[in-house]
Scaffold this motif. Structure first.
Motif, PDB file in Angstrom:
ATOM      1  N   GLU A  46     -11.966  17.505   2.646  1.00  0.00           N
ATOM      2  CA  GLU A  46     -12.267  16.439   3.412  1.00  0.00           C
ATOM      3  C   GLU A  46     -11.086  15.351   3.612  1.00  0.00           C
ATOM      4  N   PHE A  47     -10.829  14.890   4.632  1.00  0.00           N
ATOM      5  CA  PHE A  47     -10.209  14.079   5.044  1.00  0.00           C
ATOM      6  C   PHE A  47     -10.293  12.564   4.353  1.00  0.00           C
ATOM      7  N   VAL A  48      -9.211  12.073   3.720  1.00  0.00           N
ATOM      8  CA  VAL A  48      -9.366  10.755   3.083  1.00  0.00           C
ATOM      9  C   VAL A  48      -8.741   9.691   3.896  1.00  0.00           C
ATOM     10  N   VAL A  49      -7.529   9.813   4.278  1.00  0.00           N
ATOM     11  CA  VAL A  49      -6.761   8.803   5.158  1.00  0.00           C
ATOM     12  C   VAL A  49      -5.291   9.299   5.670  1.00  0.00           C
ATOM     13  N   GLY A  50      -5.079   8.666   6.459  1.00  0.00           N
ATOM     14  CA  GLY A  50      -4.005   9.115   7.259  1.00  0.00           C
ATOM     15  C   GLY A  50      -2.692   8.073   7.438  1.00  0.00           C
ATOM     16  N   ILE A  51      -1.597   8.327   7.689  1.00  0.00           N
ATOM     17  CA  ILE A  51      -0.738   7.139   7.776  1.00  0.00           C
ATOM     18  C   ILE A  51       0.465   7.977   8.775  1.00  0.00           C
ATOM     19  N   SER A  52       0.696   7.034   9.853  1.00  0.00           N
ATOM     20  CA  SER A  52       1.787   7.274  10.999  1.00  0.00           C
ATOM     21  C   SER A  52       3.190   7.567  10.268  1.00  0.00           C
ATOM     22  N   TRP A  53       3.832   7.985  10.947  1.00  0.00           N
ATOM     23  CA  TRP A  53       5.189   8.678  10.438  1.00  0.00           C
ATOM     24  C   TRP A  53       6.005   7.301  10.128  1.00  0.00           C
ATOM     25  N   ARG A  54       5.795   6.296  10.931  1.00  0.00           N
ATOM     26  CA  ARG A  54       6.675   5.046  10.647  1.00  0.00           C
ATOM     27  C   ARG A  54       5.924   4.161   9.535  1.00  0.00           C
ATOM     28  N   GLY A  55       4.609   4.514   9.294  1.00  0.00           N
ATOM     29  CA  GLY A  55       3.845   3.755   8.300  1.00  0.00           C
ATOM     30  C   GLY A  55       3.395   2.473   8.770  1.00  0.00           C
ATOM     31  N   ASP A  56       3.189   2.321  10.191  1.00  0.00           N
ATOM     32  CA  ASP A  56       2.343   1.005  10.723  1.00  0.00           C
ATOM     33  C   ASP A  56       1.302   1.057  11.143  1.00  0.00           C
ATOM     34  N   SER A  71       0.248   4.156   1.611  1.00  0.00           N
ATOM     35  CA  SER A  71       1.525   3.639   1.978  1.00  0.00           C
ATOM     36  C   SER A  71       2.648   4.775   1.827  1.00  0.00           C
ATOM     37  N   ARG A  72       3.692   4.585   2.702  1.00  0.00           N
ATOM     38  CA  ARG A  72       4.899   5.390   2.473  1.00  0.00           C
ATOM     39  C   ARG A  72       6.228   4.656   2.253  1.00  0.00           C
ATOM     40  N   ASP A  73       7.153   5.300   1.673  1.00  0.00           N
ATOM     41  CA  ASP A  73       8.552   4.916   1.544  1.00  0.00           C
ATOM     42  C   ASP A  73       9.293   6.122   2.074  1.00  0.00           C
ATOM     43  N   ASN A  74       9.828   5.952   3.341  1.00  0.00           N
ATOM     44  CA  ASN A  74      10.445   7.188   4.035  1.00  0.00           C
ATOM     45  C   ASN A  74      11.800   7.115   3.503  1.00  0.00           C
ATOM     46  N   ALA A  75      12.442   6.239   2.887  1.00  0.00           N
ATOM     47  CA  ALA A  75      13.953   6.203   2.281  1.00  0.00           C
ATOM     48  C   ALA A  75      13.714   6.947   1.088  1.00  0.00           C
ATOM     49  N   LYS A  76      12.301   7.148   0.219  1.00  0.00           N
ATOM     50  CA  LYS A  76      12.273   7.945  -0.886  1.00  0.00           C
ATOM     51  C   LYS A  76      11.428   9.164  -0.516  1.00  0.00           C
ATOM     52  N   ASN A  77      11.097   9.460   0.753  1.00  0.00           N
ATOM     53  CA  ASN A  77      10.227  10.797   0.978  1.00  0.00           C
ATOM     54  C   ASN A  77       9.304  10.861   0.257  1.00  0.00           C
TER      55      ASN A  77
END
Length: 128
Positions: A46-56, A71-77
């Motif tokens: 089951e799906f829990v949560v999603g985040i956009s490519w920019r994290g916003d 949350s996501r840190d794209n600098a750290k992938n």
């Protein structure tokens, strides 16, 4: 294709917290939405949560709202899932997945049969 490795799972008492991480390598991770999913024994994934490519932008299933934070840190992938106030019913293998469509939405991650790249999963067990 992107390779995903989850970590941070474990055994915790009800009411406790865990922080999961999803480390990515391969294609440009920052251009894709990412989601967390879970699968309990004998149940469907089951799906829990999603985040956009920019994290916003984020999108949560109702049962985890107010307890889980993505949350996501794209600098750290890397994408994170902070899980607080854990309940026994949160026990499952947790998977992260990256969308294969560019600049997708967190809502679209809820559709399991859309193309995604998956990690191998990490076990979360919440004792009562």
């Amino acid at each position: 294709q992107v390779q995903l490795v989850e970590s941070g799972g474990g055994l915790v008492q009800a009411g406790g917290s865990l922080r999961l991480s999803c480390a990515a390598s391969g294609r440009t991770f920052s251009n894709y939405a990412v989601g967390w999913f879970r699968q309990a024994p004998g149940k469907e994934r089951e799906f829990v949560v999603g985040i956009s490519w920019r994290g916003d932008s984020t999108y949560y299933r109702d049962s985890v709202k107010g307890r889980f934070t993505i949350s996501r840190d794209n600098a750290k992938n890397t994408v994170y899932l902070q899980m607080n106030s854990l309940k026994p019913e949160d026990t499952a293998v947790y998977y992260c997945a990256a969308d294969r469509s560019l600049f997708g939405t967190p809502q679209a991650m809820e559709v399991l049969n859309l193309p995604k790249d998956w990690g191998q999963g990490t076990q979360v067990t919440v004792s009562s």
